[in-house]
Write a protein that holds these residues in place. Structure first.
Motif, mmCIF file in Angstrom:
data_model
loop_
_atom_site.group_PDB
_atom_site.id
_atom_site.type_symbol
_atom_site.label_atom_id
_atom_site.label_comp_id
_atom_site.label_asym_id
_atom_site.label_seq_id
_atom_site.Cartn_x
_atom_site.Cartn_y
_atom_site.Cartn_z
ATOM 1 N N GLN A 209 0.844 -1.207 0.000
ATOM 2 C CA GLN A 209 0.000 0.000 0.000
ATOM 3 C C GLN A 209 0.881 1.260 0.000
ATOM 4 O OE1 GLN A 209 -1.726 0.666 3.806
ATOM 5 N NE2 GLN A 209 -3.176 2.202 3.123
ATOM 6 N N THR A 210 1.945 1.222 0.839
ATOM 7 C CA THR A 210 2.844 2.379 0.924
ATOM 8 C C THR A 210 3.631 2.555 -0.374
ATOM 9 O OG1 THR A 210 3.019 2.148 3.310
ATOM 10 C CG2 THR A 210 4.807 3.337 2.222
ATOM 11 N N ALA B 127 1.434 3.996 -2.920
ATOM 12 C CA ALA B 127 1.187 5.423 -2.657
ATOM 13 C C ALA B 127 2.369 6.273 -3.111
ATOM 14 C CB ALA B 127 0.921 5.637 -1.165
ATOM 15 N N TYR C 97 2.177 9.816 -1.435
ATOM 16 C CA TYR C 97 2.923 9.838 -0.172
ATOM 17 C C TYR C 97 4.376 10.216 -0.437
ATOM 18 C CZ TYR C 97 5.384 8.255 3.979
ATOM 19 O OH TYR C 97 6.208 8.209 5.085
#
Lengths: 70, 148
Positions: free
Chosen positions: A30-31, A34, A40
């Motif tokens: 997920q990171t 992103a 992010y």
């Protein structure tokens, strides 16, 4: 925030999936997603870890030219 | 948990903290309007004071003031006046709507005097905190300069 296509290209060069890169630098998929989507801003520590795994410099993956890409 | 997830969790916790804080404020005001005495709202007030006190002390320790407002005498006057007006509104609503007291000079003083007291206390407290913040800010900036 602009999408970071350079990471995706560098991954493709190494035939590496997003999950494999995420595991290699110790973050969730997920990171990593992103970061690639430009949602992010990673810390410099994580940027360096990504560069190390992909065999690129900070400038190559996170240089200013990324800001112009959509 | 990675850095982005930690950041997300911290943001959620921050939002949750302020929701709880302002909900407690609303509950205290609501109870006061319904005629509750100090004993009935003492628990909520204690929780508010502890939470507010912790945030204030930790912010000052780290040289932080506010995201939106610069520390100045003018903003301190505005916020003190806001607190006084809020108290006055609660007192007035309670007197006229709950206790059904007729309007009188005595009642007016009973509202105006606490408002003046709250204004004075808030203003003095904010000015003291502003002084502490400035000293702490100078201290932190000085340390960082020497380290370079």
């Amino acid at each position: 925030m602009a999408r970071n296509v350079k990471i995706k290209a560098a991954r493709a060069e190494l035939d590496m999936t997003q999950k494999a890169l995420a595991d290699a630098v110790g973050v969730s998929r997920q990171t990593m997603n992103a970061i690639e989507q430009g949602n992010y801003n990673p810390t410099i520590r994580l940027c360096r870890a990504i560069c190390k795994v992909l065999g690129k410099t900070l400038d190559e993956l996170f240089g200013e030219e990324n800001d112009d890409e959509q | 948990m990675d850095e982005m997830q930690k950041l997300q969790l911290m943001k959620l916790e921050e939002h949750s903290f302020w929701i709880i804080f302002w909900t407690l404020c609303a509950i205290v005001v609501g109870q006061a309007l319904m005629g509750a005495g100090f004993r009935e709202i003492a628990g909520e007030l204690a929780a508010l004071l502890i939470a507010g006190g912790c945030v204030t002390v930790l912010c000052l320790k780290n040289g932080l003031w506010s995201v939106s407002y610069q520390p100045s005498r003018k903003t301190n006057v505005v916020f003190s006046a806001g607190a006084a007006l809020a108290l006055g509104a609660v007192y007035a609503l309670r007197a006229f709507l709950v206790l059904r007291k007729p309007a009188s000079l005595e009642l007016a003083w009973g509202i105006v005097l606490p408002m003046a007291a709250v204004f004075a206390v808030c203003f003095v407290l904010l000015e003291v905190l502003r002084g502490v913040y400035k000293r702490r800010r100078d201290q932190l900036d000085d340390v960082e300069e020497h380290k370079e």
